[in-house]
Design a protein around this motif. Structure first.
Motif, PDB file in Angstrom:
ATOM      1  N   ILE A   1      28.014   8.513  -1.993  1.00 20.62           N
ATOM      2  CA  ILE A   1      27.858   7.466  -3.023  1.00 20.62           C
ATOM      3  C   ILE A   1      26.663   6.587  -2.664  1.00 20.62           C
ATOM      4  CG2 ILE A   1      28.932   5.449  -4.109  1.00 20.62           C
ATOM      5  CD1 ILE A   1      31.645   6.697  -3.218  1.00 20.62           C
ATOM      6  N   THR A   2      26.579   6.255  -1.389  1.00 18.42           N
ATOM      7  CA  THR A   2      25.475   5.399  -0.934  1.00 18.42           C
ATOM      8  C   THR A   2      24.133   6.086  -1.213  1.00 18.42           C
ATOM      9  OG1 THR A   2      26.903   4.467   0.760  1.00 18.42           O
ATOM     10  CG2 THR A   2      24.556   4.151   1.067  1.00 18.42           C
ATOM     11  N   ALA A   3      24.070   7.379  -0.972  1.00 13.13           N
ATOM     12  CA  ALA A   3      22.823   8.113  -1.235  1.00 13.13           C
ATOM     13  C   ALA A   3      22.482   8.033  -2.728  1.00 13.13           C
ATOM     14  CB  ALA A   3      22.974   9.565  -0.802  1.00 13.13           C
ATOM     15  N   PHE A   4      23.490   8.227  -3.573  1.00  9.74           N
ATOM     16  CA  PHE A   4      23.269   8.170  -5.027  1.00  9.74           C
ATOM     17  C   PHE A   4      22.797   6.774  -5.445  1.00  9.74           C
ATOM     18  CE2 PHE A   4      25.070   7.078  -9.206  1.00  9.74           C
ATOM     19  CZ  PHE A   4      24.374   7.969 -10.002  1.00  9.74           C
ATOM     20  N   ILE A   5      23.502   5.759  -4.913  1.00  7.19           N
ATOM     21  CA  ILE A   5      23.160   4.370  -5.285  1.00  7.19           C
ATOM     22  C   ILE A   5      21.739   4.030  -4.813  1.00  7.19           C
ATOM     23  CG2 ILE A   5      23.734   1.945  -4.766  1.00  7.19           C
ATOM     24  CD1 ILE A   5      26.701   2.792  -4.873  1.00  7.19           C
ATOM     25  N   ALA A   6      21.413   4.457  -3.602  1.00  8.53           N
ATOM     26  CA  ALA A   6      20.081   4.158  -3.068  1.00  8.53           C
ATOM     27  C   ALA A   6      18.994   4.809  -3.933  1.00  8.53           C
ATOM     28  CB  ALA A   6      19.978   4.656  -1.624  1.00  8.53           C
ATOM     29  N   LEU A   7      19.215   6.049  -4.325  1.00  8.50           N
ATOM     30  CA  LEU A   7      18.220   6.742  -5.161  1.00  8.50           C
ATOM     31  C   LEU A   7      18.043   6.015  -6.498  1.00  8.50           C
ATOM     32  CD1 LEU A   7      19.231  10.472  -4.449  1.00  8.50           C
ATOM     33  CD2 LEU A   7      17.089   9.351  -3.774  1.00  8.50           C
ATOM     34  N   CYS A   8      19.176   5.616  -7.094  1.00  8.09           N
ATOM     35  CA  CYS A   8      19.094   4.913  -8.390  1.00  8.09           C
ATOM     36  C   CYS A   8      18.384   3.572  -8.239  1.00  8.09           C
ATOM     37  CB  CYS A   8      20.497   4.704  -8.968  1.00  8.09           C
ATOM     38  SG  CYS A   8      21.248   6.238  -9.524  1.00  8.09           S
ATOM     39  N   ARG A   9      18.754   2.806  -7.220  1.00  8.32           N
ATOM     40  CA  ARG A   9      18.122   1.483  -7.019  1.00  8.32           C
ATOM     41  C   ARG A   9      16.628   1.655  -6.754  1.00  8.32           C
ATOM     42  NH1 ARG A   9      22.670  -1.543  -3.201  1.00  8.32           N
ATOM     43  NH2 ARG A   9      24.277  -1.703  -4.802  1.00  8.32           N
ATOM     44  N   CYS A  10      16.301   2.695  -6.004  1.00  6.48           N
ATOM     45  CA  CYS A  10      14.889   2.950  -5.697  1.00  6.48           C
ATOM     46  C   CYS A  10      14.105   3.175  -6.988  1.00  6.48           C
ATOM     47  CB  CYS A  10      14.790   4.166  -4.791  1.00  6.48           C
ATOM     48  SG  CYS A  10      13.128   4.551  -4.299  1.00  6.48           S
ATOM     49  N   ALA A  11      14.776   3.797  -7.982  1.00  9.74           N
ATOM     50  CA  ALA A  11      14.113   4.064  -9.263  1.00  9.74           C
ATOM     51  C   ALA A  11      14.243   2.887 -10.224  1.00  9.74           C
ATOM     52  CB  ALA A  11      14.714   5.319  -9.882  1.00  9.74           C
ATOM     53  N   GLY A  12      14.787   1.764  -9.730  1.00 11.73           N
ATOM     54  CA  GLY A  12      14.887   0.558 -10.567  1.00 11.73           C
ATOM     55  C   GLY A  12      16.078   0.574 -11.510  1.00 11.73           C
ATOM     56  N   ILE A  13      17.085   1.370 -11.172  1.00  8.57           N
ATOM     57  CA  ILE A  13      18.282   1.437 -12.024  1.00  8.57           C
ATOM     58  C   ILE A  13      19.447   0.818 -11.241  1.00  8.57           C
ATOM     59  CG2 ILE A  13      19.778   2.962 -13.376  1.00  8.57           C
ATOM     60  CD1 ILE A  13      17.549   5.124 -13.057  1.00  8.57           C
ATOM     61  N   LYS A  14      20.114  -0.133 -11.871  1.00  6.28           N
ATOM     62  CA  LYS A  14      21.193  -0.839 -11.172  1.00  6.28           C
ATOM     63  C   LYS A  14      22.328   0.124 -10.843  1.00  6.28           C
ATOM     64  CE  LYS A  14      20.330  -5.446 -12.909  1.00  6.28           C
ATOM     65  NZ  LYS A  14      20.815  -6.602 -13.649  1.00  6.28           N
TER      66      LYS A  14
ATOM     67  N   CYS B   1      11.499   0.486  -6.285  1.00  7.12           N
ATOM     68  CA  CYS B   1      11.859  -0.818  -6.837  1.00  7.12           C
ATOM     69  C   CYS B   1      11.957  -1.845  -5.712  1.00  7.12           C
ATOM     70  CB  CYS B   1      13.193  -0.694  -7.570  1.00  7.12           C
ATOM     71  SG  CYS B   1      13.838  -2.258  -8.132  1.00  7.12           S
ATOM     72  N   ARG B   2      11.290  -2.968  -5.875  1.00  9.00           N
ATOM     73  CA  ARG B   2      11.304  -4.004  -4.830  1.00  9.00           C
ATOM     74  C   ARG B   2      12.026  -5.254  -5.316  1.00  9.00           C
ATOM     75  NH1 ARG B   2       9.733  -2.259   0.342  1.00  9.00           N
ATOM     76  NH2 ARG B   2       9.226  -0.121  -0.222  1.00  9.00           N
ATOM     77  N   SER B   3      12.810  -5.126  -6.349  1.00 10.57           N
ATOM     78  CA  SER B   3      13.493  -6.286  -6.925  1.00 10.57           C
ATOM     79  C   SER B   3      14.533  -6.843  -5.954  1.00 10.57           C
ATOM     80  CB  SER B   3      14.189  -5.868  -8.223  1.00 10.57           C
ATOM     81  OG  SER B   3      15.043  -6.884  -8.669  1.00 10.57           O
ATOM     82  N   THR B   4      14.764  -8.145  -6.064  1.00 14.95           N
ATOM     83  CA  THR B   4      15.831  -8.748  -5.259  1.00 14.95           C
ATOM     84  C   THR B   4      17.041  -9.073  -6.132  1.00 14.95           C
ATOM     85  OG1 THR B   4      14.786 -10.871  -5.597  1.00 14.95           O
ATOM     86  CG2 THR B   4      14.322  -9.768  -3.507  1.00 14.95           C
ATOM     87  N   GLU B   5      17.024  -8.525  -7.338  1.00 11.95           N
ATOM     88  CA  GLU B   5      18.121  -8.767  -8.272  1.00 11.95           C
ATOM     89  C   GLU B   5      19.380  -8.041  -7.794  1.00 11.95           C
ATOM     90  OE1 GLU B   5      18.777  -8.134 -13.015  1.00 11.95           O
ATOM     91  OE2 GLU B   5      16.748  -7.821 -12.236  1.00 11.95           O
ATOM     92  N   LYS B   6      20.524  -8.587  -8.191  1.00 10.84           N
ATOM     93  CA  LYS B   6      21.804  -7.977  -7.837  1.00 10.84           C
ATOM     94  C   LYS B   6      21.843  -6.520  -8.304  1.00 10.84           C
ATOM     95  CE  LYS B   6      26.689  -8.963  -7.754  1.00 10.84           C
ATOM     96  NZ  LYS B   6      27.798  -9.809  -8.072  1.00 10.84           N
ATOM     97  N   TYR B   7      22.385  -5.673  -7.504  1.00 11.01           N
ATOM     98  CA  TYR B   7      22.516  -4.221  -7.755  1.00 11.01           C
ATOM     99  C   TYR B   7      21.185  -3.469  -7.683  1.00 11.01           C
ATOM    100  CZ  TYR B   7      27.123  -5.600  -9.553  1.00 11.01           C
ATOM    101  OH  TYR B   7      28.375  -6.140  -9.685  1.00 11.01           O
ATOM    102  N   LEU B   8      20.105  -4.202  -7.379  1.00  9.11           N
ATOM    103  CA  LEU B   8      18.807  -3.513  -7.229  1.00  9.11           C
ATOM    104  C   LEU B   8      18.238  -3.698  -5.820  1.00  9.11           C
ATOM    105  CD1 LEU B   8      16.921  -4.224 -10.591  1.00  9.11           C
ATOM    106  CD2 LEU B   8      17.794  -2.037  -9.789  1.00  9.11           C
ATOM    107  N   ARG B   9      18.873  -4.557  -5.033  1.00 10.19           N
ATOM    108  CA  ARG B   9      18.324  -4.867  -3.703  1.00 10.19           C
ATOM    109  C   ARG B   9      19.036  -4.027  -2.640  1.00 10.19           C
ATOM    110  NH1 ARG B   9      20.901 -10.810  -4.553  1.00 10.19           N
ATOM    111  NH2 ARG B   9      23.050 -10.107  -4.686  1.00 10.19           N
ATOM    112  N   PRO B  10      18.445  -3.888  -1.467  1.00 12.11           N
ATOM    113  CA  PRO B  10      19.094  -3.131  -0.392  1.00 12.11           C
ATOM    114  C   PRO B  10      20.364  -3.839   0.081  1.00 12.11           C
ATOM    115  CG  PRO B  10      16.768  -3.489   0.081  1.00 12.11           C
ATOM    116  CD  PRO B  10      17.107  -4.370  -1.080  1.00 12.11           C
TER     117      PRO B  10
END
Lengths: 325, 454
Positions: free
Chosen positions: A146-159, A72-81
């Motif tokens: 938690i960071t690992a979990f969040i990163a994996l979810c954001r990578c898959a486009g899930i907030k 996911c390359r979104s810049t939306e909140k909860y989806l960006r790095p």
């Protein structure tokens, strides 16, 4: 380096409740240090003949990143790095793709990421680092996991986001995390709570589901708690949040790394003792699970011990009830 | 006198508790219909019970959001309950749920959200209303919100409407009258070993309302206003200045109550009146103990009846053995053991189990209640095993009366002594280990701070 706009928008600046916790925690820590200088000096290091912590090997193979893997390359909140949580890291992308990113439903992916982090990454006290480094090592504190979990979810486009709070813990956790080291014990006891704890939250089908990926099953068995699932909270289970400290964040804030670095500098021996205790407890938990007849059997027993399920009541205002004043 | 005439005498006194027969639904048929709730043939009882519970389950599922969501989480909906055997699928609510309530305005919303159906208009005054103010506002609007308390001081609050409360009162009284057949009559003079039912919202006190209607010249042991705050102080074991003051006053009052009970017995004995003692056993126990100490006794005989309820604690760590209590009642008051019965019920339901005179087993009114005994995994154990008592109350309109209690019981399919059909609990209900002691008698005991050693 983030610019000012990014710092504000991404929530890198600590919230007021966070600052308050840091100030209180810092003052309490200073007091404990000043009053226990001699003991601290003794506890700083593990004696040469003492038991040492040895990190267990990583519990999974690292998949190879290949060009064309989606992220996911979104810049939306909860989806960006965000800080320490760059899901554009090739390793995050490779693991997310292996877990089914963009191929399975959001819920299925969140479940897969939850099980991957909770079951295959191990709890370990250490300083904060980037998510890629955590995935290479396979261990970390609850914040790393938690960071690992969040990163994996954001990578898959899930907030996904952080839920951070101060807490006090049930006795069986206290005995394993706090009790083994006199310095940590004094600090916890003087405050009456643990300064920072966290969980992840992932947005699935319009609902934020809590993800407590920190404790592995063996650890939970050793502390007598249930084997939690995605959506099950640590609060009210083995933690109680200190009122007024609950914070939802897009990012870990500035200052967290520095405070953990400081703690590891002041008391590396204490951190190592906590790791030794956790490893011993996980071994004990493994035996408890075997004695119970396996993971499912243990979980059934633990849930029965917890008592029956309670309905959830959402307080909704009603037109028949009117308040004067 | 035949049972029909005997019951007719009772029914005439309680017409205010019974709705018009034309308006009866399955719950009313199950609760008001049978002449003796403990003698309904099993098949008929199962049929009445199933229809009442099915009716209530549908109602709560469709009209109570909290329970609706809870059922969906448990993967149960009304279509799943099609026969008596399906009743075990009905999702049960732990009684702890009714203790976990907020304060102030949120308490009002909590009551309203737990309640099933249309609420009346309720106006609550003040920016931060107290618990008692909220309860008063609900009850002024026609509701019947009552509370009960554990030794930990956490109250249980149940938002009944008047219909459900009247069903509760009627069910309790009818069960008692049926078990005492042919002994009860409306000319009995009553002594309520309880608070004045018209001066409290404490469930243990309000229970006495119907006894005022079915007995003559009823006296009350505690004739003062009792609210949640006073109960909290009473249950606090004298902690804090206020708690110590309450305990001091209560201790003084205790002796007066015992003297009043003795004077009341003397007066009715002189006048040749029939007497009924209803309520917390420890008060009668204390009276008997005093009479014994003074070497006095009475011969009330056939003119007397004792109905106890709410637990058998007499001191912090001492329970009265029931059989010993009955023997003492006989030797000091002259009331025979078969006229000395115990009642088991709780604030969470309209479920009243009365002991049979023959064996003192607690009979379950299975025409509107489906009882269960659960193991540690909350699975039904069946008959003859010790476990946690749970029930489905087919009479409860106000909230889902499908409750798991913290009481430890053993249930038998039939009473081993008397010929009544239907299941029974063995005498001697206790608390599940680790759960706080509670019970109406315990509340009253704490309130008047009885330490028999003093």
């Amino acid at each position: 380096m983030a610019n000012l706009w990014e710092i504000k928008a991404n929530g890198y600046m600590p919230q007021r409740a966070y600052l308050k916790l840091m100030v209180n925690g810092g003052m309490s820590l200073s007091k404990v240090i000043l009053l226990n200088l001699r003991e601290l000096r003794r506890l700083r290091v593990i004696p040469s003949d003492g038991e040492r912590y040895s990190r267990p090997s990583r519990q999974y193979e690292i998949p190879t990143f290949q060009e064309g893997m989606r992220s996911c390359r979104s810049t939306e909140k909860y989806l960006r790095p965000t800080l320490f949580c760059d899901h554009h890291d090739p390793l995050v992308i490779a693991i997310a793709n292996e877990l089914g990113a963009f191929k399975v439903s959001d819920r299925e992916f969140a479940e897969a990421a939850y099980h991957f982090v909770k079951e295959r990454m191990l709890l370990e006290e250490r300083t904060i680092n980037d998510v890629g480094e955590t995935l290479v090592r396979g261990t970390g504190t609850c914040f790393h996991l938690i960071t690992a979990f969040i990163a994996l979810c954001r990578c898959a486009g899930i907030k996904a986001r952080y839920k951070i709070f101060a807490m006090n813990m049930i006795r069986s956790w206290y005995d394993v995390v706090i009790q083994p080291d006199p310095f940590i014990k004094k600090w916890y006891d003087s405050l009456g709570y643990f300064v920072l704890e966290g969980e992840g939250e992932v947005l699935v089908d319009g609902e934020w589901l809590v993800a407590n990926v920190g404790p592995e099953a063996e650890w939970q068995a050793a502390t007598g708690t249930t084997i939690t699932k995605l959506g099950e909270d640590s609060i009210g289970n083995w933690f109680n949040a200190v009122p007024g400290t609950m914070m939802r964040m897009e990012s870990l804030p500035y200052g967290l790394k520095a405070s953990l670095d400081l703690l590891h500098t002041i008391a590396p021996g204490s951190m190592e003792r906590v790791n030794i205790s956790m490893a011993a407890q996980k071994e004990r938990g493994r035996r408890i699970i075997i004695e119970a007849g396996g993971l499912e059997a243990y979980d059934r027993l633990a849930r029965a011990r917890q008592g029956p399920r309670m309905p959830k009541l959402k307080l909704e205002s009603m037109k028949q009830i009117t308040f004067d004043g | 006198m035949g049972y029909a005439d005997y019951l007719n005498g009772f029914e005439k006194l309680v017409t205010g508790y019974v709705p018009e027969r034309s308006s009866w639904g399955p719950p009313e048929h199950a609760l008001y219909g049978p002449p003796d709730p403990y003698r309904v043939p099993t098949e008929e009882a199962n049929d009445l019970c199933f229809k009442a519970i099915k009716f209530q389950f549908d109602r709560h599922f469709h009209n109570n959001r909290m329970y609706h969501d809870f059922c969906l989480e448990s993967n149960v909906c009304p279509e799943d309950i099609t026969s008596f055997q399906d009743l075990c699928k009905v999702p049960l609510i732990p009684n702890e749920f009714f203790k976990d309530c907020p304060s102030g305005k949120d308490f009002a919303l909590w009551l309203a959200n737990v309640y099933t159906g249309e609420l009346p208009q309720i106006q609550i005054k003040g920016a931060n209303p107290t618990t008692d103010e909220v309860i008063k506002a609900f009850n002024d609007a026609g509701m019947a919100v009552f509370f009960s308390s554990g030794t930990g001081g956490r109250h249980t609050f149940m938002p009944r409407d008047m219909r459900s409360f009247q069903m509760n009162e009627y069910a309790m009284a009818k069960g008692v009258v049926a078990m005492f057949y042919p002994h009860w009559n409306q000319n009995m003079h009553g002594y309520l070993l309880l608070p004045n039912p018209f001066k409290t919202n404490l469930f243990a006190g309000r229970l006495g309302t119907i006894f005022v209607d079915i007995m003559k010249e009823v006296e009350m042991a505690i004739d003062r206003e009792i609210d949640t705050e006073l109960i909290k102080l009473s249950m606090s074991d004298g902690k804090g200045l206020k708690g110590r003051m309450v305990n001091y006053i209560s201790k003084k009052r205790h002796q007066k109550i015992i003297n009043d009970i003795i004077s009341w017995i003397e007066k009715n004995q002189r006048e040749g009146n029939e007497m009924a003692f209803v309520g917390a056993p420890f008060l009668l126990y204390a009276t008997i103990k005093k009479l014994k100490k003074e070497g006095r006794s009475f011969d009330i005989g056939e003119r007397g009846a004792v109905l106890t309820g709410g637990g058998w604690k007499i001191q912090e760590h001492q329970r009265i053995p029931e059989s010993e209590f009955r023997n003492d009642v006989e030797s000091v008051l002259g009331i025979r053991p078969e006229h000395c019965l115990d009642l088991y019920g709780m604030v969470e339901g309209n479920v009243w189990l009365t002991q049979c005179p023959e064996g003192h087993y607690l009979h379950i009114p299975n025409c509107y209640v489906h009882p269960m005994v659960l193991d540690d995994s909350y699975q039904s154990l069946g008959y003859g095993k010790v476990g946690r008592f749970a029930f489905l109350d087919g009479s409860m309109y106000s909230y889902p009366g499908f409750i798991i209690t913290n009481d430890r019981v053993s249930m038998l399919e039939r009473c081993p002594v008397c010929g009544r059909p239907g299941p029974v609990l063995e005498p001697g209900v206790t608390r599940v280990p680790g759960k706080e002691s509670r019970g109406c008698a315990e509340e009253v005991r704490k309130m008047i701070s009885v330490d028999m050693k003093r």
